[in-house]
Design a protein around this motif. Structure first.
Motif, PDB file in Angstrom:
ATOM      1  N   GLU A 141       0.830  -0.902   0.135  1.00  0.00           N
ATOM      2  CA  GLU A 141      -0.019   0.097   0.149  1.00  0.00           C
ATOM      3  C   GLU A 141       1.112   1.101   0.403  1.00  0.00           C
ATOM      4  O   GLU A 141       0.750   1.930  -0.388  1.00  0.00           O
ATOM      5  N   TYR A 142       1.985   1.067   0.545  1.00  0.00           N
ATOM      6  CA  TYR A 142       3.277   2.650   0.467  1.00  0.00           C
ATOM      7  C   TYR A 142       4.133   2.979  -0.797  1.00  0.00           C
ATOM      8  O   TYR A 142       3.239   3.233  -1.038  1.00  0.00           O
ATOM      9  N   THR A 143       3.855   1.329  -1.384  1.00  0.00           N
ATOM     10  CA  THR A 143       4.816   1.588  -2.720  1.00  0.00           C
ATOM     11  C   THR A 143       3.813   2.131  -3.487  1.00  0.00           C
ATOM     12  O   THR A 143       4.056   3.221  -4.550  1.00  0.00           O
ATOM     13  N   VAL A 144       2.661   1.591  -3.421  1.00  0.00           N
ATOM     14  CA  VAL A 144       1.496   1.875  -4.189  1.00  0.00           C
ATOM     15  C   VAL A 144       1.538   3.767  -4.664  1.00  0.00           C
ATOM     16  O   VAL A 144       0.692   4.449  -5.142  1.00  0.00           O
ATOM     17  N   ALA A 145       1.053   4.407  -3.004  1.00  0.00           N
ATOM     18  CA  ALA A 145       1.128   5.368  -3.139  1.00  0.00           C
ATOM     19  C   ALA A 145       2.171   6.837  -3.084  1.00  0.00           C
ATOM     20  O   ALA A 145       2.321   7.638  -2.979  1.00  0.00           O
ATOM     21  N   ALA A 146       3.107   6.147  -3.944  1.00  0.00           N
ATOM     22  CA  ALA A 146       4.618   6.888  -4.012  1.00  0.00           C
ATOM     23  C   ALA A 146       4.083   8.073  -4.986  1.00  0.00           C
ATOM     24  O   ALA A 146       3.203   7.520  -5.870  1.00  0.00           O
ATOM     25  N   ASP A 147       5.080   8.916  -4.653  1.00  0.00           N
ATOM     26  CA  ASP A 147       4.981  10.084  -5.184  1.00  0.00           C
ATOM     27  C   ASP A 147       6.189  10.148  -6.119  1.00  0.00           C
ATOM     28  O   ASP A 147       7.133  11.118  -4.949  1.00  0.00           O
ATOM     29  N   SER A 148       6.638  10.431  -7.032  1.00  0.00           N
ATOM     30  CA  SER A 148       8.433  10.610  -7.317  1.00  0.00           C
ATOM     31  C   SER A 148       8.398  12.173  -7.143  1.00  0.00           C
ATOM     32  O   SER A 148       9.551  12.516  -6.143  1.00  0.00           O
ATOM     33  N   GLN A 149       7.699  13.183  -7.119  1.00  0.00           N
ATOM     34  CA  GLN A 149       7.927  14.653  -6.921  1.00  0.00           C
ATOM     35  C   GLN A 149       8.061  14.824  -5.910  1.00  0.00           C
ATOM     36  O   GLN A 149       8.768  15.274  -5.259  1.00  0.00           O
ATOM     37  N   ALA A 179       8.906  12.813  -3.435  1.00  0.00           N
ATOM     38  CA  ALA A 179       9.709  11.843  -3.214  1.00  0.00           C
ATOM     39  C   ALA A 179      11.148  12.925  -2.756  1.00  0.00           C
ATOM     40  O   ALA A 179      11.437  12.941  -2.082  1.00  0.00           O
ATOM     41  N   ALA A 180      11.257  13.540  -4.462  1.00  0.00           N
ATOM     42  CA  ALA A 180      12.775  14.462  -4.384  1.00  0.00           C
ATOM     43  C   ALA A 180      12.604  15.628  -3.444  1.00  0.00           C
ATOM     44  O   ALA A 180      13.346  15.482  -2.906  1.00  0.00           O
ATOM     45  N   PRO A 225      16.084   7.767   0.567  1.00  0.00           N
ATOM     46  CA  PRO A 225      15.310   7.777  -0.319  1.00  0.00           C
ATOM     47  C   PRO A 225      13.588   7.580   0.501  1.00  0.00           C
ATOM     48  O   PRO A 225      13.700   6.914   1.896  1.00  0.00           O
ATOM     49  N   PHE A 226      12.961   8.594   0.108  1.00  0.00           N
ATOM     50  CA  PHE A 226      11.121   8.468   0.207  1.00  0.00           C
ATOM     51  C   PHE A 226      10.938   8.048  -1.431  1.00  0.00           C
ATOM     52  O   PHE A 226      11.041   8.537  -1.584  1.00  0.00           O
ATOM     53  N   LEU A 227       9.774   7.517  -0.449  1.00  0.00           N
ATOM     54  CA  LEU A 227       8.460   7.578  -1.504  1.00  0.00           C
ATOM     55  C   LEU A 227       7.291   8.814  -1.951  1.00  0.00           C
ATOM     56  O   LEU A 227       7.019   8.799  -3.015  1.00  0.00           O
ATOM     57  N   GLY A 228       7.608   9.410  -1.396  1.00  0.00           N
ATOM     58  CA  GLY A 228       7.006  11.124  -1.358  1.00  0.00           C
ATOM     59  C   GLY A 228       5.345  10.793  -0.721  1.00  0.00           C
ATOM     60  O   GLY A 228       4.651  11.680  -1.547  1.00  0.00           O
ATOM     61  N   ILE A 229       5.304  10.241   0.205  1.00  0.00           N
ATOM     62  CA  ILE A 229       3.477   9.960   0.988  1.00  0.00           C
ATOM     63  C   ILE A 229       3.936  11.221   2.112  1.00  0.00           C
ATOM     64  O   ILE A 229       4.409  11.322   3.171  1.00  0.00           O
ATOM     65  N   PRO A 230       2.779  12.313   1.828  1.00  0.00           N
ATOM     66  CA  PRO A 230       2.666  12.999   2.719  1.00  0.00           C
ATOM     67  C   PRO A 230       2.418  12.655   4.483  1.00  0.00           C
ATOM     68  O   PRO A 230       1.334  11.128   3.961  1.00  0.00           O
TER      69      PRO A 230
END
Length: 217
Positions: free
Chosen positions: A9-17, A19-20, A31-36
């Motif tokens: 579920e975390y992986t699906v919610a990833a947002d590359s922008q 995350a950066a 490294p981040f997934l980009g989940i607020p």
């Protein structure tokens, strides 16, 4: 405990922008997934409610979290906070391992409360924290300094004083900030003790520590 589902579920919610941006905020150290945070907590809610029923800490789950993106470390810390009542002195070695791996203020400032809770319930852990206060790893020293935050009247002032004294003469920002933070927080409960401590040791306290410690007195 089936934790693969929450990982997915975390992986699906990833947002590359995102995350950066999140990684940049943390100096690109992790490294981040980009989940607020609000979304991460919403995703984790059901998992943590289920985990709350457990009777043992699942260290395999925590170890898996620690080799993944930063949000997984936050998940592990939420899990440990949820099950804090299960933690015992034997768990200190596990907590030391994660405290000294991928260390930064965001995880350390949660671990100090978790470890502090163990020490409050099991005073024999105080000797470990006293040892940590002189460790070469300054993150362990920071945990030792701040592990009594929010204890108010239950603060062990003799231990607090010795741990701070053990860290006089430091140039590390995170240590001098921690000293000031611990004194500032305790001043809300016992300003007389803190004033006396500052008066006795003002020549040894860093300016940052003095500034923070004196905020409410």
């Amino acid at each position: 405990m089936d934790y693969q589902t929450i990982f997915e579920e975390y992986t699906v919610a990833a947002d590359s922008q995102s995350a950066a941006k999140m990684s940049k905020y943390m100096r690109d150290m992790f490294p981040f997934l980009g989940i607020p945070t609000p979304k991460r907590r919403a995703i984790s809610k059901n998992f943590l409610q289920f985990a709350k029923k457990e009777t043992d800490i699942n260290w395999a789950f925590i170890d898996q979290c620690w080799v993944k993106e930063r949000e997984f470390q936050y998940l592990a810390l939420d899990y440990l906070t949820m099950l804090a009542k299960l933690l015992v002195p034997a768990d200190i070695s596990h907590l030391k391992k994660i405290a000294t791996t991928k260390s930064w203020w965001d995880t350390i400032d949660c671990l100090d409360r978790i470890i502090g809770g163990i020490a409050l319930n099991f005073p024999e852990v105080n000797s470990v924290l006293l040892e940590w206060s002189t460790d070469s790893n300054f993150w362990l020293r920071r945990i030792a300094i701040d592990h009594q935050l929010m204890r108010k009247e239950k603060t062990n002032t003799a231990l607090l004083e010795q741990i701070i004294i053990n860290n006089f003469g430091q140039t590390e920002f995170f240590i001098n900030k921690a000293i000031g933070w611990s004194l500032r927080e305790y001043s809300k409960t016992n300003p007389t003790w803190v004033r006396s401590f500052i008066a006795t040791h003002s020549d040894k306290l860093a300016n940052l520590s003095l500034k923070e410690a004196s905020k409410y007195i």
